[in-house]
Design a protein around this motif. Structure first.
Motif, mmCIF file in Angstrom:
data_model
loop_
_atom_site.group_PDB
_atom_site.id
_atom_site.type_symbol
_atom_site.label_atom_id
_atom_site.label_comp_id
_atom_site.label_asym_id
_atom_site.label_seq_id
_atom_site.Cartn_x
_atom_site.Cartn_y
_atom_site.Cartn_z
ATOM 1 N N GLY A 185 13.967 12.341 -8.736
ATOM 2 C CA GLY A 185 14.122 11.706 -10.037
ATOM 3 C C GLY A 185 13.698 12.591 -11.182
ATOM 4 O O GLY A 185 14.061 13.772 -11.252
ATOM 5 N N GLU A 186 12.860 12.046 -12.053
ATOM 6 C CA GLU A 186 12.494 12.751 -13.283
ATOM 7 C C GLU A 186 11.644 13.994 -13.011
ATOM 8 O O GLU A 186 10.948 14.100 -12.009
ATOM 9 N N ASP A 187 11.688 14.899 -13.987
ATOM 10 C CA ASP A 187 10.946 16.151 -13.870
ATOM 11 C C ASP A 187 9.435 15.946 -13.795
ATOM 12 O O ASP A 187 8.719 16.812 -13.293
ATOM 13 N N GLN A 188 8.934 14.799 -14.300
ATOM 14 C CA GLN A 188 7.487 14.574 -14.294
ATOM 15 C C GLN A 188 6.915 14.577 -12.878
ATOM 16 O O GLN A 188 5.724 14.805 -12.678
ATOM 17 N N TYR A 189 7.760 14.356 -11.884
ATOM 18 C CA TYR A 189 7.294 14.356 -10.497
ATOM 19 C C TYR A 189 7.298 15.762 -9.883
ATOM 20 O O TYR A 189 6.736 15.958 -8.807
ATOM 21 N N HIS A 190 7.923 16.704 -10.565
ATOM 22 C CA HIS A 190 8.077 18.046 -9.996
ATOM 23 C C HIS A 190 6.825 18.880 -10.264
ATOM 24 O O HIS A 190 6.801 19.746 -11.138
ATOM 25 N N VAL A 191 5.798 18.618 -9.491
ATOM 26 C CA VAL A 191 4.519 19.295 -9.668
ATOM 27 C C VAL A 191 4.204 20.109 -8.413
ATOM 28 O O VAL A 191 4.760 19.880 -7.338
ATOM 29 N N GLU A 192 3.284 21.030 -8.559
ATOM 30 C CA GLU A 192 2.955 21.938 -7.460
ATOM 31 C C GLU A 192 2.445 21.195 -6.229
ATOM 32 O O GLU A 192 2.781 21.550 -5.092
ATOM 33 N N ASP A 193 1.652 20.141 -6.435
ATOM 34 C CA ASP A 193 1.120 19.411 -5.287
ATOM 35 C C ASP A 193 2.220 18.701 -4.506
ATOM 36 O O ASP A 193 2.109 18.538 -3.280
ATOM 37 N N LEU A 194 3.285 18.266 -5.194
ATOM 38 C CA LEU A 194 4.407 17.676 -4.471
ATOM 39 C C LEU A 194 5.100 18.738 -3.626
ATOM 40 O O LEU A 194 5.481 18.480 -2.474
ATOM 41 N N GLU A 195 5.264 19.919 -4.168
ATOM 42 C CA GLU A 195 5.862 21.008 -3.390
ATOM 43 C C GLU A 195 5.041 21.283 -2.127
ATOM 44 O O GLU A 195 5.591 21.442 -1.032
ATOM 45 N N LYS A 196 3.721 21.316 -2.271
ATOM 46 C CA LYS A 196 2.852 21.541 -1.120
ATOM 47 C C LYS A 196 2.960 20.385 -0.123
ATOM 48 O O LYS A 196 2.936 20.604 1.100
ATOM 49 N N LEU A 197 3.087 19.172 -0.648
ATOM 50 C CA LEU A 197 3.186 18.009 0.224
ATOM 51 C C LEU A 197 4.472 18.059 1.045
ATOM 52 O O LEU A 197 4.465 17.767 2.247
ATOM 53 N N ILE A 198 5.573 18.403 0.396
ATOM 54 C CA ILE A 198 6.850 18.492 1.105
ATOM 55 C C ILE A 198 6.765 19.506 2.236
ATOM 56 O O ILE A 198 7.346 19.320 3.317
ATOM 57 N N LYS A 199 6.012 20.566 2.016
ATOM 58 C CA LYS A 199 5.848 21.579 3.059
ATOM 59 C C LYS A 199 4.869 21.143 4.142
ATOM 60 O O LYS A 199 4.897 21.662 5.262
ATOM 61 N N ALA A 200 4.010 20.162 3.830
ATOM 62 C CA ALA A 200 2.967 19.740 4.773
ATOM 63 C C ALA A 200 3.418 18.624 5.716
ATOM 64 O O ALA A 200 2.945 18.555 6.850
ATOM 65 N N VAL A 201 4.308 17.738 5.262
ATOM 66 C CA VAL A 201 4.724 16.620 6.102
ATOM 67 C C VAL A 201 5.689 17.095 7.185
ATOM 68 O O VAL A 201 6.318 18.149 7.066
ATOM 69 N N ASP A 202 5.822 16.293 8.227
ATOM 70 C CA ASP A 202 6.780 16.615 9.288
ATOM 71 C C ASP A 202 8.190 16.186 8.925
ATOM 72 O O ASP A 202 9.163 16.750 9.416
ATOM 73 N N TYR A 203 8.291 15.190 8.073
ATOM 74 C CA TYR A 203 9.586 14.776 7.538
ATOM 75 C C TYR A 203 9.334 13.946 6.284
ATOM 76 O O TYR A 203 8.203 13.506 6.033
ATOM 77 N N ILE A 204 10.379 13.744 5.503
ATOM 78 C CA ILE A 204 10.282 12.958 4.270
ATOM 79 C C ILE A 204 10.788 11.544 4.539
ATOM 80 O O ILE A 204 11.878 11.350 5.094
ATOM 81 N N SER A 205 9.977 10.559 4.135
ATOM 82 C CA SER A 205 10.365 9.161 4.238
ATOM 83 C C SER A 205 10.560 8.617 2.824
ATOM 84 O O SER A 205 9.596 8.414 2.087
ATOM 85 N N MET A 206 11.814 8.398 2.430
ATOM 86 C CA MET A 206 12.120 8.020 1.048
ATOM 87 C C MET A 206 12.676 6.601 0.971
ATOM 88 O O MET A 206 13.294 6.103 1.902
ATOM 89 N N HIS A 207 12.448 5.960 -0.170
ATOM 90 C CA HIS A 207 12.920 4.601 -0.411
ATOM 91 C C HIS A 207 14.059 4.612 -1.424
ATOM 92 O O HIS A 207 14.047 5.403 -2.375
ATOM 93 N N THR A 208 15.009 3.730 -1.217
ATOM 94 C CA THR A 208 16.121 3.615 -2.157
ATOM 95 C C THR A 208 16.536 2.149 -2.261
ATOM 96 O O THR A 208 16.759 1.487 -1.244
ATOM 97 N N TYR A 209 16.618 1.643 -3.482
ATOM 98 C CA TYR A 209 16.892 0.226 -3.712
ATOM 99 C C TYR A 209 17.936 0.020 -4.806
ATOM 100 O O TYR A 209 17.597 -0.270 -5.957
ATOM 101 N N PRO A 210 19.201 0.098 -4.476
ATOM 102 C CA PRO A 210 20.203 -0.271 -5.479
ATOM 103 C C PRO A 210 20.080 -1.729 -5.907
ATOM 104 O O PRO A 210 20.479 -2.071 -7.027
ATOM 105 N N TYR A 211 19.537 -2.565 -5.048
ATOM 106 C CA TYR A 211 19.316 -3.974 -5.420
ATOM 107 C C TYR A 211 18.496 -4.065 -6.703
ATOM 108 O O TYR A 211 18.902 -4.725 -7.667
ATOM 109 N N HIS A 212 17.342 -3.405 -6.739
ATOM 110 C CA HIS A 212 16.507 -3.432 -7.936
ATOM 111 C C HIS A 212 17.194 -2.723 -9.109
ATOM 112 O O HIS A 212 17.055 -3.136 -10.266
ATOM 113 N N ASN A 213 17.918 -1.689 -8.795
ATOM 114 C CA ASN A 213 18.579 -0.935 -9.852
ATOM 115 C C ASN A 213 19.766 -1.675 -10.456
ATOM 116 O O ASN A 213 20.274 -1.270 -11.503
ATOM 117 N N SER A 214 20.199 -2.753 -9.802
ATOM 118 C CA SER A 214 21.250 -3.571 -10.423
ATOM 119 C C SER A 214 20.751 -4.174 -11.731
ATOM 120 O O SER A 214 21.554 -4.581 -12.584
#
Length: 430
Positions: A219-248
């Motif tokens: 999403g927005e650039d405000q989430y693009h921080v160094e600790d997120l980059e490190k986290l993505i490299k640390a996890v075994d996989y990414i578990s993401m949520h998506t809700y078009p229902y709420h976005n309606s």
């Protein structure tokens, strides 16, 4: 001589057959004893996933019994579900540990019973859920004990717990009551990975965090921080949520009926809207994957949550986006399963059963109605076909046999189904 040879052959064959019959590792037993890992389960369409809470009452103080949990797990197993997601191991709530006990009992009763768990550890910021202002830059002192309890359960039930998830929507900014900065999630993910490398957790256990697509960089650039980059490299996989229902409601441009579809029938307009909803989720999924790859990382990305509510007296009901009903839930569930299964993406569909504690003061609040089953055991439209196939025969919920909502009358169901607003109407109201 010939008679002697025949006798010898018969004796040898008898010995071989006797040996096979006495072999403790017969084919069936080897199949039963097979141990699978998260790597083999996630992304495997033979291991359907779902989010599960067994709460029946308006407060989590009323914990479901082991028998009630076993009844639920039998229903899910009949549906082909083989991995469930839980959310916390907080005190004094034994829900997750009781689920693990229930699965253990079911496996003892039937060695062919197969169910695995993505075990969640809840993460909060300082002062979360209190009268004091939440401090999103400092974590709750309760987090350490929560992680310790999750570790203990993973070690106690290594045959069942295959994933540990640090936090649920714990980084997304709209979780204003409790969210933390990515460095907190990173700290605990690194802690768990260290326990694995030190032999203090099963080496095949996968570690992740389950969060909104935006929190994973989609999403927005405000989430693009160094600790997120490190986290993505640390996890075994990414578990993401998506809700078009709420976005309606919140981002409804995809939801409105375009002028080019004005001549379609109402059902055709609805079906087209549901296809756009799934395409919306696909774009969010791709946005996370693309951000991950921009960091030089290539790991699995699975869907930790997505779903569609069937009742709403708020933003998503008749006076709002008109997204809410069982028909739309059915179409969304089918299309999401088709897409994710085809592309080897695990989809922890949200959720198995309605839970009325989530919006206890508002019985028609959408958060209470995401289940594929009602609380009393009625199967909603997405799984009517499973009732027809008889897979729930002899199974119950709250003592009730599994029947269809609306008495199985689709014409009656469709009377509650509304066409989404036109795109012009949506834009005029923004």
């Amino acid at each position: 001589m010939k008679l002697k040879i025949n006798i010898i052959c018969i004796a040898i064959i008898s010995m071989v057959m006797s040996s096979c019959n006495q072999n403790p590792k017969s084919k069936k037993e080897m199949q039963i004893g097979k141990q699978v890992t998260a790597k083999e389960i996630l992304g495997n369409p033979n291991y359907l996933a779902i989010s599960y809470g067994g709460y029946r009452e308006k407060s989590r103080d009323s914990q479901p019994t082991i028998k009630e949990l076993k009844d639920d797990l039998k229903l899910l197993s009949a549906m082909g579900i083989k991995i469930i997601r839980t959310y916390n191991v907080q005190l004094p709530l034994p829900h997750a540990s009781n689920i693990l006990k229930a699965i253990t009992e079911l496996k003892k009763e039937d060695p062919n019973f197969e169910m695995y768990v993505m075990l969640g550890a809840w993460i909060d910021c300082l002062n979360a859920w209190t009268e004091f202002p939440p401090d999103h830059n400092v974590e709750s002192p309760d987090n350490a004990a929560e992680i310790d309890r999750a570790v203990a359960l993973a070690n106690q039930y290594p045959d069942i717990v295959k994933v540990l998830a640090v936090g649920n929507e714990a980084m997304v900014k709209w979780a204003a009551s409790y969210y933390v900065q990515p460095n907190v999630i990173l700290k605990w993910v690194n802690h768990l990975q260290k326990l694995k490398s030190d032999g203090k957790l099963p080496k095949d256990l996968w570690i992740t965090s389950s969060d909104d697509f935006a929190s994973w960089g989609g999403g927005e650039d405000q989430y693009h921080v160094e600790d997120l980059e490190k986290l993505i490299k640390a996890v075994d996989y990414i578990s993401m949520h998506t809700y078009p229902y709420h976005n309606s409601h919140y981002n409804p441009e995809f939801w409105g009926v375009p002028e080019s579809q004005d001549s379609l029938s109402n059902v055709e307009k609805i079906d087209a809207a549901m296809k756009r909803a799934v395409e919306f989720s696909k774009r969010q999924y791709d946005s996370v994957k693309n951000y991950m790859k921009s960091l030089g990382v290539n790991k699995p990305v699975h869907i930790g949550e997505t779903g569609w509510a069937t009742v709403s007296n708020g933003f998503y009901g008749p006076s709002g986006s008109r997204a809410t009903d069982e028909y739309k839930q059915g179409v969304y569930h089918r299309l999401m399963r088709e897409w994710t299964n085809k592309n080897n993406i695990s989809c922890f569909y949200f959720e198995a059963f309605n839970e009325q504690w989530k919006d206890a003061q508002n019985s028609k609040g959408s958060e209470n109605h995401f289940g594929l089953f009602t609380i009393d055991g009625k199967a909603k439209y997405p799984i009517w076909d499973l009732v027809d196939k008889g897979i729930f025969k002899g199974l119950t919920r709250n003592g009730n046999p599994i029947t269809k909502t609306y008495g199985g009358n689709k014409d009656l169901l469709m009377k509650d189904v509304l066409v989404p607003p036109s795109i012009n109407e949506i834009m005029a109201n923004r």
